[in-house]
Design an enzyme around this catalytic site. Sequence first.
Site, PDB file in Angstrom:
ATOM      1  N   ASP A  15      -4.788   4.882   5.558  1.00 29.22           N
ATOM      2  CA  ASP A  15      -4.110   5.892   5.072  1.00 29.22           C
ATOM      3  C   ASP A  15      -3.780   6.706   6.208  1.00 29.22           C
ATOM      4  OD1 ASP A  15      -3.239   8.066   3.036  1.00 29.22           O
ATOM      5  OD2 ASP A  15      -4.979   9.105   3.490  1.00 29.22           O
ATOM      6  N   SER A  16      -2.980   7.984   5.916  1.00 19.16           N
ATOM      7  CA  SER A  16      -2.625   8.734   7.159  1.00 19.16           C
ATOM      8  C   SER A  16      -4.213   9.674   7.586  1.00 19.16           C
ATOM      9  CB  SER A  16      -1.825   9.731   6.612  1.00 19.16           C
ATOM     10  OG  SER A  16      -2.053  10.464   5.571  1.00 19.16           O
ATOM     11  N   TYR A  47       1.338  12.373   7.902  1.00 18.50           N
ATOM     12  CA  TYR A  47       2.426  11.508   8.131  1.00 18.50           C
ATOM     13  C   TYR A  47       3.732  12.300   7.100  1.00 18.50           C
ATOM     14  CZ  TYR A  47      -0.186   7.446   9.572  1.00 18.50           C
ATOM     15  OH  TYR A  47      -0.808   6.575  10.631  1.00 18.50           O
ATOM     16  N   GLY A  48       3.450  13.014   6.102  1.00 13.29           N
ATOM     17  CA  GLY A  48       4.488  13.536   5.063  1.00 13.29           C
ATOM     18  C   GLY A  48       5.563  14.386   5.486  1.00 13.29           C
ATOM     19  N   CYS A  78      -1.639   5.428   1.420  1.00 11.54           N
ATOM     20  CA  CYS A  78      -0.899   6.574   1.516  1.00 11.54           C
ATOM     21  C   CYS A  78       0.519   6.463   0.791  1.00 11.54           C
ATOM     22  CB  CYS A  78      -0.604   6.742   2.804  1.00 11.54           C
ATOM     23  SG  CYS A  78       0.452   8.100   3.421  1.00 11.54           S
ATOM     24  N   ASN A  79       0.653   7.275   0.165  1.00 12.00           N
ATOM     25  CA  ASN A  79       2.251   7.381  -0.628  1.00 12.00           C
ATOM     26  C   ASN A  79       3.188   7.175   0.372  1.00 12.00           C
ATOM     27  OD1 ASN A  79       1.827   7.963  -3.909  1.00 12.00           O
ATOM     28  ND2 ASN A  79      -0.029   8.570  -2.648  1.00 12.00           N
ATOM     29  N   THR A  80       3.209   7.987   1.586  1.00 11.17           N
ATOM     30  CA  THR A  80       4.284   8.393   2.357  1.00 11.17           C
ATOM     31  C   THR A  80       4.579   6.848   2.944  1.00 11.17           C
ATOM     32  OG1 THR A  80       3.725  10.598   2.633  1.00 11.17           O
ATOM     33  CG2 THR A  80       5.079   9.681   4.264  1.00 11.17           C
ATOM     34  N   GLU A 157      -7.234  19.833   1.841  1.00  8.10           N
ATOM     35  CA  GLU A 157      -7.927  19.709   3.204  1.00  8.10           C
ATOM     36  C   GLU A 157      -8.698  20.943   3.388  1.00  8.10           C
ATOM     37  OE1 GLU A 157      -6.878  17.104   6.185  1.00  8.10           O
ATOM     38  OE2 GLU A 157      -6.151  15.883   4.539  1.00  8.10           O
ATOM     39  N   CYS A 189       0.905  11.426  -4.403  1.00  7.42           N
ATOM     40  CA  CYS A 189       0.256  11.930  -3.244  1.00  7.42           C
ATOM     41  C   CYS A 189      -1.212  11.619  -2.998  1.00  7.42           C
ATOM     42  CB  CYS A 189       0.786  13.229  -2.805  1.00  7.42           C
ATOM     43  SG  CYS A 189      -0.130  13.562  -1.039  1.00  7.42           S
ATOM     44  N   THR A 190      -1.767  11.004  -2.309  1.00  7.76           N
ATOM     45  CA  THR A 190      -3.248  10.870  -2.112  1.00  7.76           C
ATOM     46  C   THR A 190      -4.042  12.213  -2.686  1.00  7.76           C
ATOM     47  OG1 THR A 190      -3.302  11.167   0.074  1.00  7.76           O
ATOM     48  CG2 THR A 190      -3.373   9.035  -0.650  1.00  7.76           C
ATOM     49  N   HIS A 191      -3.423  13.334  -2.041  1.00  9.30           N
ATOM     50  CA  HIS A 191      -4.307  14.448  -2.280  1.00  9.30           C
ATOM     51  C   HIS A 191      -4.271  15.118  -3.708  1.00  9.30           C
ATOM     52  CE1 HIS A 191      -4.480  13.800   2.055  1.00  9.30           C
ATOM     53  NE2 HIS A 191      -5.007  14.913   2.119  1.00  9.30           N
TER      54      HIS A 191
HETATM   55  N1  DGL Z   1      -1.475  10.408   2.513  1.00 11.69           N
HETATM   56  C1  DGL Z   1      -0.526  11.011   2.251  1.00 11.69           C
HETATM   57  C2  DGL Z   1       0.501  10.654   0.970  1.00 11.69           C
HETATM   58  O1  DGL Z   1      -0.106  10.183   0.299  1.00 11.69           O
HETATM   59  C3  DGL Z   1      -0.565  12.571   2.353  1.00 11.69           C
HETATM   60  C4  DGL Z   1      -1.051  13.147   3.604  1.00 11.69           C
HETATM   61  C5  DGL Z   1      -0.031  13.069   4.629  1.00 11.69           C
HETATM   62  O2  DGL Z   1       1.086  13.809   4.563  1.00 11.69           O
HETATM   63  O3  DGL Z   1      -0.169  12.206   5.697  1.00 11.69           O
HETATM   64  O4  DGL Z   1       1.615  10.661   1.066  1.00 11.69           O
END
Ligand code: DGL
Length: 289
Positions: A15-16, A47-48, A78-80, A157, A189-191
């Site tokens: 993941d990012s 990453y987003g 990571c979704n992105t 975060e 998104c993971t968060h």
């Molecule tokens: N892990 C990213 C996602 O799921 C969220 C955090 C990021 O922007 O890197 O898209």
Amino acid sequence: MKFENMGDKPIGIFDSGVGGLTVLKEIHARLPAESTIYMGDTARVPYGIRSAETVIKYSLENSSFLVEKGIKLLIIACNTASAVSLDIIRTAFKIPVMGVIEPGAKAAAQATQNGRVGVIGTEATIKSGAYGRTIRRIDPRIVVIERSCPLFVPLVEEGWLDDEVVELVARRYLTAMKLSNIDTLVLGCTHYPLLKNVIKRVMGDDVVLIDSAIEKAKNVSKILTSSGLLKTWDRPAFRKYYVTDCPDRFQEIGKRFMLDSLEDITRIEIASLEEKAIALKNTRCFGGV
Ligand code: DGL
């Protein structure tokens, strides 16, 4: 495709940053016997907000690092990264690779009763249109309404998960979505699963929330079984973490995602990631050779 004698190898997840721990937590709960190696690119998160080109470069480097560790399955938590680089990574490596978009999209297509689905995610995920494309591929009649919610990641975060500030931000982002009469909302998104309470309050009880982390974890055991990759021997499982920045911060924020303490965290240098990606290009694992 069946893979011989690889069952005892670990599952690799990247993941990012800390967000992918939501996926890891579900995998540990469903498959406690499996060993896992988690890689969080904490030095280059988020990453987003980055271009697809940059996210692809980072994703290939993270994948190369994990493949070199001898993993049997690669999960892009990571979704992105899934939205923009899944196809490229799948062609680049010989092991099975799972992204997060497909399981979330499938669950949403199954859940909707009125054929109107909302998707929220980072700017890069929404710009890629990956969720909309995948949901419409499953059922072309479904109307998909997408919206990026960039402030959600820093709020999580910071540990602000359920208070008036988060609710104000959520109302600002989600009011139009609520008025558009969706009955299902993908937390792309993971968060975002950590903001479930607030999102639920804003969207109301009638809207089903799809947690892509849970949907992905459900699919992992199916894939391991169908590829002959489930752990077969009785060796103890290990859980290892690598990060590209300070392990202390990862440990601290990670607790919010895992609800558990994180041990065995090693810091790696970005330069070594770049070198590994180049080195692996010349091996049989990379480039689909
Ligand atoms: N892990 C990213 C996602 O799921 C969220 C955090 C990021 O922007 O890197 O898209």
